[in-house]
Design a protein around this motif. Sequence first.
Motif, short mmCIF file in Angstrom:
data_model
loop_
_atom_site.label_atom_id
_atom_site.label_comp_id
_atom_site.label_asym_id
_atom_site.label_seq_id
_atom_site.Cartn_x
_atom_site.Cartn_y
_atom_site.Cartn_z
N ARG A 19 0.85 -1.19 0.00
CA ARG A 19 0.00 0.00 0.00
C ARG A 19 0.89 1.24 0.00
O ARG A 19 1.94 1.26 0.63
CB ARG A 19 -0.89 -0.02 1.25
N GLY A 20 0.45 2.27 -0.71
CA GLY A 20 1.17 3.53 -0.76
C GLY A 20 0.60 4.54 0.22
O GLY A 20 -0.59 4.47 0.57
N GLY A 27 5.89 17.36 2.53
CA GLY A 27 6.93 16.46 2.04
C GLY A 27 6.77 16.20 0.55
O GLY A 27 5.71 16.40 -0.03
N PHE A 28 7.84 15.76 -0.07
CA PHE A 28 7.85 15.55 -1.51
C PHE A 28 7.54 14.10 -1.88
O PHE A 28 6.79 13.83 -2.80
CB PHE A 28 9.22 15.96 -2.07
N MET A 29 8.11 13.16 -1.17
CA MET A 29 7.99 11.75 -1.51
C MET A 29 6.97 11.06 -0.61
O MET A 29 6.78 11.43 0.53
CB MET A 29 9.32 11.05 -1.32
N GLY A 30 6.41 10.01 -1.14
CA GLY A 30 5.53 9.18 -0.35
C GLY A 30 6.26 7.94 0.14
O GLY A 30 7.47 7.80 -0.03
N LEU A 31 5.51 7.05 0.75
CA LEU A 31 6.05 5.81 1.28
C LEU A 31 5.27 4.63 0.71
O LEU A 31 4.15 4.80 0.23
CB LEU A 31 5.93 5.78 2.81
N LEU A 32 5.87 3.47 0.77
CA LEU A 32 5.16 2.24 0.45
C LEU A 32 5.43 1.25 1.57
O LEU A 32 6.51 1.26 2.17
CB LEU A 32 5.58 1.66 -0.89
N ALA A 33 4.43 0.46 1.88
CA ALA A 33 4.56 -0.56 2.93
C ALA A 33 4.11 -1.89 2.35
O ALA A 33 3.09 -1.97 1.66
CB ALA A 33 3.70 -0.20 4.14
N PHE A 41 7.35 -3.97 5.89
CA PHE A 41 8.58 -3.38 5.37
C PHE A 41 8.19 -2.08 4.69
O PHE A 41 7.32 -2.07 3.81
CB PHE A 41 9.24 -4.34 4.37
N VAL A 42 8.81 -0.97 5.11
CA VAL A 42 8.44 0.35 4.63
C VAL A 42 9.64 0.99 3.93
O VAL A 42 10.77 0.92 4.42
CB VAL A 42 7.95 1.26 5.79
N MET A 57 -0.13 2.85 -10.87
CA MET A 57 -1.50 2.85 -10.38
C MET A 57 -1.45 2.74 -8.87
O MET A 57 -0.53 2.11 -8.33
CB MET A 57 -2.28 1.68 -10.98
N PRO A 58 -2.39 3.34 -8.16
CA PRO A 58 -2.35 3.32 -6.70
C PRO A 58 -2.18 1.90 -6.13
O PRO A 58 -2.85 0.96 -6.57
CB PRO A 58 -3.70 3.91 -6.29
N ASP A 59 -1.25 1.78 -5.21
CA ASP A 59 -1.00 0.55 -4.45
C ASP A 59 -0.52 -0.62 -5.30
O ASP A 59 -0.51 -1.76 -4.83
CB ASP A 59 -2.24 0.14 -3.63
N ARG A 60 -0.05 -0.39 -6.52
CA ARG A 60 0.47 -1.45 -7.39
C ARG A 60 1.99 -1.44 -7.33
O ARG A 60 2.66 -0.95 -8.24
CB ARG A 60 0.01 -1.25 -8.83
N PHE A 61 2.54 -2.01 -6.27
CA PHE A 61 3.98 -1.99 -6.05
C PHE A 61 4.66 -3.34 -6.28
O PHE A 61 5.88 -3.40 -6.33
CB PHE A 61 4.29 -1.57 -4.61
N LEU A 62 3.90 -4.42 -6.37
CA LEU A 62 4.48 -5.75 -6.43
C LEU A 62 4.36 -6.36 -7.82
O LEU A 62 3.46 -6.02 -8.58
CB LEU A 62 3.81 -6.67 -5.40
#
Length: 116
Positions: A19-20, A27-33, A41-42, A57-62
Amino acid sequence: MTDERSLCRLEEIPDGKARGFAGPPGGFMGLLAVRRGEAVFVYVNSCPHIGVPLEMMPDRFLDGAGRRILCAVHGATFRVEDGFCLTGPCAGDSLEAVPARIDAEGTIWVPADAGA
């Protein structure tokens, strides 16, 4: 830890998913967990190659198998456990890890300035 902010509750990230999150105010950057069982893991949501966000696309990190973090722009793949880049133009580099803790109520906490 002092000066922390909460991301969400662990249960709000399905096991094996990511999830993002927005960075801190201003702040400039976001995080992903990424959740793996009772662990999370963040990382800063920024590819080490040229600093673009990892997802298109939102929350598409894997990747499709859900085993690696994937940069949608360059196709670089990263280990979930330590953010190390295995393939792609930034092979050998790593995502910027963010210290995270889960309290007794299941809330995930990160430093207040993470992703700034």
